[in-house]
Design a protein around this motif. Structure first.
Motif, PDB file in Angstrom:
ATOM      1  N   ASP A  69       0.857  -1.178   0.000  1.00  0.00           N
ATOM      2  CA  ASP A  69       0.000   0.000   0.000  1.00  0.00           C
ATOM      3  C   ASP A  69       0.896   1.233   0.000  1.00  0.00           C
ATOM      4  O   ASP A  69       1.460   1.601   1.036  1.00  0.00           O
ATOM      5  N   PRO A  70       1.109   1.893  -1.167  1.00  0.00           N
ATOM      6  CA  PRO A  70       2.013   3.047  -1.237  1.00  0.00           C
ATOM      7  C   PRO A  70       1.643   4.151  -0.253  1.00  0.00           C
ATOM      8  O   PRO A  70       2.534   4.787   0.322  1.00  0.00           O
ATOM      9  N   ALA A  71       0.359   4.385  -0.041  1.00  0.00           N
ATOM     10  CA  ALA A  71      -0.049   5.451   0.884  1.00  0.00           C
ATOM     11  C   ALA A  71       0.375   5.126   2.307  1.00  0.00           C
ATOM     12  O   ALA A  71       0.845   6.002   3.058  1.00  0.00           O
ATOM     13  N   ALA A  72       0.201   3.856   2.707  1.00  0.00           N
ATOM     14  CA  ALA A  72       0.598   3.459   4.052  1.00  0.00           C
ATOM     15  C   ALA A  72       2.119   3.563   4.223  1.00  0.00           C
ATOM     16  O   ALA A  72       2.612   3.970   5.285  1.00  0.00           O
ATOM     17  N   ASP A  92       4.250   5.832   6.946  1.00  0.00           N
ATOM     18  CA  ASP A  92       5.328   5.321   7.798  1.00  0.00           C
ATOM     19  C   ASP A  92       6.606   6.131   7.608  1.00  0.00           C
ATOM     20  O   ASP A  92       7.319   6.435   8.574  1.00  0.00           O
ATOM     21  N   ARG A  93       6.905   6.462   6.358  1.00  0.00           N
ATOM     22  CA  ARG A  93       8.119   7.236   6.077  1.00  0.00           C
ATOM     23  C   ARG A  93       8.063   8.605   6.759  1.00  0.00           C
ATOM     24  O   ARG A  93       9.034   9.066   7.362  1.00  0.00           O
ATOM     25  N   ASN A  94       6.918   9.259   6.677  1.00  0.00           N
ATOM     26  CA  ASN A  94       6.756  10.572   7.310  1.00  0.00           C
ATOM     27  C   ASN A  94       6.860  10.478   8.826  1.00  0.00           C
ATOM     28  O   ASN A  94       7.407  11.375   9.489  1.00  0.00           O
ATOM     29  N   ARG A  95       6.317   9.385   9.388  1.00  0.00           N
ATOM     30  CA  ARG A  95       6.383   9.213  10.847  1.00  0.00           C
ATOM     31  C   ARG A  95       7.836   9.040  11.296  1.00  0.00           C
ATOM     32  O   ARG A  95       8.274   9.655  12.273  1.00  0.00           O
ATOM     33  N   ILE A  96       8.600   8.205  10.563  1.00  0.00           N
ATOM     34  CA  ILE A  96      10.003   7.990  10.934  1.00  0.00           C
ATOM     35  C   ILE A  96      10.789   9.285  10.783  1.00  0.00           C
ATOM     36  O   ILE A  96      11.631   9.629  11.622  1.00  0.00           O
ATOM     37  N   ARG A  97      10.510  10.027   9.703  1.00  0.00           N
ATOM     38  CA  ARG A  97      11.198  11.299   9.492  1.00  0.00           C
ATOM     39  C   ARG A  97      10.910  12.264  10.651  1.00  0.00           C
ATOM     40  O   ARG A  97      11.818  12.921  11.170  1.00  0.00           O
ATOM     41  N   ALA A  98       9.640  12.350  11.073  1.00  0.00           N
ATOM     42  CA  ALA A  98       9.254  13.285  12.141  1.00  0.00           C
ATOM     43  C   ALA A  98       9.885  12.901  13.476  1.00  0.00           C
ATOM     44  O   ALA A  98      10.277  13.770  14.270  1.00  0.00           O
ATOM     45  N   GLU A  99      10.000  11.591  13.730  1.00  0.00           N
ATOM     46  CA  GLU A  99      10.515  11.141  15.013  1.00  0.00           C
ATOM     47  C   GLU A  99      12.042  11.173  15.102  1.00  0.00           C
ATOM     48  O   GLU A  99      12.608  11.365  16.184  1.00  0.00           O
ATOM     49  N   HIS A 100      12.726  10.993  13.985  1.00  0.00           N
ATOM     50  CA  HIS A 100      14.168  10.749  14.063  1.00  0.00           C
ATOM     51  C   HIS A 100      15.038  11.722  13.267  1.00  0.00           C
ATOM     52  O   HIS A 100      16.241  11.827  13.562  1.00  0.00           O
TER      53      HIS A 100
END
Length: 498
Positions: free
Chosen positions: A338-341, A345-353
């Motif tokens: 699922d490209p959207a999912a 996930d990519r945006n979440r990892i970017r925001a956290e790390h």
């Protein structure tokens, strides 16, 4: 009693008449030698005649002859190749055995030297072999075909002129060159070898003599023909070569002596298995000449950049045919995603790390000391990375972790090293991209140097794909995927990544 020249003719492997001249000594014959002339030369070239006659003056009868399709011999040159030249040498040895005495000493000039080495395993009576200005691998001759490679690729044939007559070269000639196991032949030669070469040879570089010497077992001798050109056009150079050759051979040319089968250590060291060339393609005219030994014959992926559409084996991104890209033998199971999912996930990892440059802590590392890859053949790897990519070799030492293994390093700029191990005798299997393995190595180069290196890839027939006008992807001789990128360190396609 004077030396005499006798005109002879004998049948070739395919029934064609081969023309020769037998130079006979004024007195008793101590042994029979056979002279293999250079590529597109003849039995009457100056060096061939002078050396053969000088040997005869010293008691060694020498047969010089024209290979199929050249000089006075029958057959069509366009139908010949390296293998047919070796067959012609075997036919000449058959003639000597039946009409005079078994061949004891084959001598080869230039490509004829490679053919003389290749013929040894098919002529049991040979007691010694000598080469003059010979390439370490028949593949070397393909650089002479550089002006016509594209025409051969498109038309399966092309005409070649090397300052004299015009010769028709067909695709099969290149295919045959690519299949020769010359490194094995040198390593398993089994008889004394004399390597003669000029340091000033501009046609076949002196490094070829070094390669032959290092691979051959003892007794192997090297004589420098200092000051001579490739063709030995000066009479003094040919006379000197003949004098040394006859003196050296006298130790081995004994009719009562059994042919030597050597067990001694090598002149330098015996190398690992041959660099295998790709098998002939079944598609018409799909062969592409290469000036460096091609990668081992193993299944490789097509090498397209990440995100590019899959390439069909045998095609590049712009549709050009090429031989070496083949489908992966290792299959990967692809599941639905699922490209959207994934983007979430990519945006979440970017925001956290991912922290802004000013808020990032200093790295605990000083830099990349070296990246270590695997090599199936040290010499092939050195030639590829130093001679083509222009990464200087900085050290070559023994690998402490595996007996006989080498650990060697190349300077890739900015204090960074690209390193390699080889593991002689260990079958590492084909290259594969797996978790924990290598995807590719990206190396930054100046934009002008980038274009220069891309041109060298083209000139050497190395398959490559250009992406975004600043990256070129290709594979090394063992299949490792490489990228040369013209973007500065820390930048990539307009993004600041450091």
């Amino acid at each position: 009693m004077a030396r005499r020249t006798t005109v002879v003719a004998f049948p070739g492997a395919h029934g064609q008449s081969l023309a020769g001249s037998l130079e006979q000594p004024p007195g008793d014959v101590s042994a029979y030698a056979l002279f293999a002339h250079c590529f597109t030369c003849s039995k009457d070239s100056a060096a061939t005649v002078r050396i053969a006659r000088a040997l005869a003056e010293r008691g060694v009868a020498a047969l010089r002859f024209d290979v199929t399709g050249l000089g006075e011999s029958g057959g069509e040159f366009s139908q010949t190749n390296f293998t047919s030249t070796v067959e012609d040498l075997v036919s000449a040895a058959d003639y000597l055995r039946g009409s005079h005495q078994a061949l004891a000493l084959p001598i080869g000039h230039s490509l004829g030297g490679a053919a003389a080495i290749a013929a040894v395993e098919r002529i049991p009576e040979i007691q010694a072999v000598a080469t003059i200005g010979a390439p370490a691998d028949p593949w070397h001759v393909q650089h002479l075909l550089a002006p016509i490679r594209d025409r051969i690729a498109s038309d399966c044939k092309a005409e070649l002129s090397l300052g004299g007559p015009t010769f028709l070269i067909r695709e099969q000639f290149l295919q045959d060159l690519a299949e020769q196991p010359q490194q094995r032949r040198i390593r398993e030669l089994g008889c004394p070898l004399l390597v003669m070469h000029s340091p000033q040879d501009e046609v076949v570089g002196i490094g070829n003599a070094s390669d032959i010497y290092k691979r051959a077992l003892h007794p192997t001798s090297f004589v420098s023909l200092d000051g001579a050109d490739h063709m030995l056009t000066r009479q003094d150079d040919a006379a000197y070569a003949a004098k040394i050759l006859a003196q050296w051979a006298s130790r081995y040319l004994d009719a009562t002596r059994q042919p030597a089968r050597l067990l001694a250590g090598a002149g330098g060291h015996a190398t690992s298995d041959d660099v295998l060339r790709p098998p002939p393609t079944t598609a018409a005219c799909a062969f592409r000449a290469r000036s460096t030994p091609p990668r081992p014959a193993r299944a490789l992926s097509t090498g397209q950049p990440t995100g590019a559409p899959p390439l069909k084996p045998g095609t590049s991104a712009d549709g050009d045919q090429h031989l070496t890209a083949q489908p992966e033998t290792r299959s990967h199971i692809m599941t639905t995603t699922d490209p959207a999912a994934l983007e979430t996930d990519r945006n979440r990892i970017r925001a956290e790390h991912l922290r802004p440059a000013g808020r990032r802590p200093a790295s605990s590392a000083r830099g990349l000391h070296h990246t270590a890859l695997l090599s199936s053949d040290v010499l092939t790897t050195v030639r590829f990375y130093q001679d083509i990519l222009e990464f200087p070799l900085t050290e070559l030492i023994e690998n402490r972790d595996y007996p006989g293994s080498s650990h060697f390093f190349f300077d890739i700029g900015n204090g960074n090293l690209l390193a390699f191990f080889d593991f002689p005798g260990l079958d590492l299997g084909p290259y594969a991209e797996v978790l924990g393995g290598l995807h590719h190595v990206a190396i930054s180069v100046d934009p002008q140097r980038w274009q220069h290196l891309v041109n060298k890839l083209k000139q050497n027939g190395i398959d490559h794909v250009i992406h975004s006008e600043v990256s070129v992807y290709f594979r090394d001789p063992d299949g490792a995927r490489l990228e040369l990128i013209a973007d500065p360190l820390g930048e990539m396609y307009g993004h600041q990544v450091l």
